[in-house]
Design a protein around this motif. Structure first.
Motif, mmCIF file in Angstrom:
data_model
loop_
_atom_site.group_PDB
_atom_site.id
_atom_site.type_symbol
_atom_site.label_atom_id
_atom_site.label_comp_id
_atom_site.label_asym_id
_atom_site.label_seq_id
_atom_site.Cartn_x
_atom_site.Cartn_y
_atom_site.Cartn_z
ATOM 1 N N HIS A 151 0.809 -1.189 0.000
ATOM 2 C CA HIS A 151 0.000 0.000 0.000
ATOM 3 C C HIS A 151 0.863 1.268 0.000
ATOM 4 C CE1 HIS A 151 -3.373 -2.619 1.637
ATOM 5 N NE2 HIS A 151 -3.835 -2.130 0.513
ATOM 6 N N GLU A 186 -2.150 -2.042 -5.250
ATOM 7 C CA GLU A 186 -3.226 -2.810 -4.640
ATOM 8 C C GLU A 186 -2.662 -4.157 -4.213
ATOM 9 O OE1 GLU A 186 -6.608 -3.063 -7.217
ATOM 10 O OE2 GLU A 186 -7.240 -1.045 -6.663
ATOM 11 N N VAL A 187 -3.174 -4.675 -3.112
ATOM 12 C CA VAL A 187 -2.688 -5.932 -2.556
ATOM 13 C C VAL A 187 -3.709 -7.028 -2.823
ATOM 14 C CG1 VAL A 187 -1.967 -7.116 -0.448
ATOM 15 C CG2 VAL A 187 -1.428 -4.697 -0.773
ATOM 16 N N VAL A 188 -3.246 -8.141 -3.418
ATOM 17 C CA VAL A 188 -4.095 -9.287 -3.717
ATOM 18 C C VAL A 188 -3.555 -10.491 -2.959
ATOM 19 C CG1 VAL A 188 -4.999 -10.810 -5.510
ATOM 20 C CG2 VAL A 188 -4.552 -8.396 -6.033
ATOM 21 N N ARG A 202 -8.720 -8.808 5.908
ATOM 22 C CA ARG A 202 -9.565 -7.608 5.987
ATOM 23 C C ARG A 202 -8.969 -6.592 6.967
ATOM 24 N NH1 ARG A 202 -15.660 -10.111 6.348
ATOM 25 N NH2 ARG A 202 -16.042 -10.217 4.099
ATOM 26 N N GLY A 251 -6.269 -4.628 5.550
ATOM 27 C CA GLY A 251 -6.636 -3.739 4.462
ATOM 28 C C GLY A 251 -6.341 -4.298 3.083
ATOM 29 N N CYS A 252 -6.312 -5.605 2.967
ATOM 30 C CA CYS A 252 -6.069 -6.253 1.683
ATOM 31 C C CYS A 252 -7.162 -5.847 0.695
ATOM 32 C CB CYS A 252 -6.039 -7.764 1.867
ATOM 33 S SG CYS A 252 -5.574 -8.662 0.399
ATOM 34 N N ASN A 253 -6.768 -5.472 -0.526
ATOM 35 C CA ASN A 253 -7.727 -4.987 -1.514
ATOM 36 C C ASN A 253 -8.568 -6.091 -2.143
ATOM 37 O OD1 ASN A 253 -5.057 -3.110 -1.973
ATOM 38 N ND2 ASN A 253 -6.965 -1.974 -1.836
ATOM 39 N N MET A 254 -7.958 -7.231 -2.435
ATOM 40 C CA MET A 254 -8.664 -8.327 -3.101
ATOM 41 C C MET A 254 -8.145 -9.660 -2.590
ATOM 42 S SD MET A 254 -8.690 -7.026 -7.036
ATOM 43 C CE MET A 254 -7.339 -5.842 -7.006
ATOM 44 N N TYR A 303 -16.907 -10.931 -0.062
ATOM 45 C CA TYR A 303 -15.754 -10.192 0.461
ATOM 46 C C TYR A 303 -16.189 -8.806 0.758
ATOM 47 C CZ TYR A 303 -11.187 -8.182 1.084
ATOM 48 O OH TYR A 303 -10.109 -7.540 1.609
#
Length: 55
Positions: A1, A6-8, A22, A25-28, A55
């Motif tokens: 970040h 973005e973090v997947v 979550r 703050g993981c994006n996907m 999600y």
């Protein structure tokens, strides 16, 4: 970040993993916890039912 990316997270298989991601703050996420691999026709049907809101 901090790099503006973005973090997947891949390979999510348990509720506890999803909750942890979550909090971070993981994006996907992707993995068997959310869905097994699907043919495109089944994926389209699932998205039409808004099941992607897991999600």
């Amino acid at each position: 970040h901090k790099l503006g990316l973005e973090v997947v997270a891949e390979g999510v298989e348990q509720s506890a993993q999803l909750q942890f991601l979550r909090k971070l703050g993981c994006n996907m996420v992707q993995g068997y916890y959310l869905s097994k691999p699907l043919p495109v026709t089944e994926l389209a049907a699932m998205l039409a039912l808004n099941l992607n809101d897991l999600y």
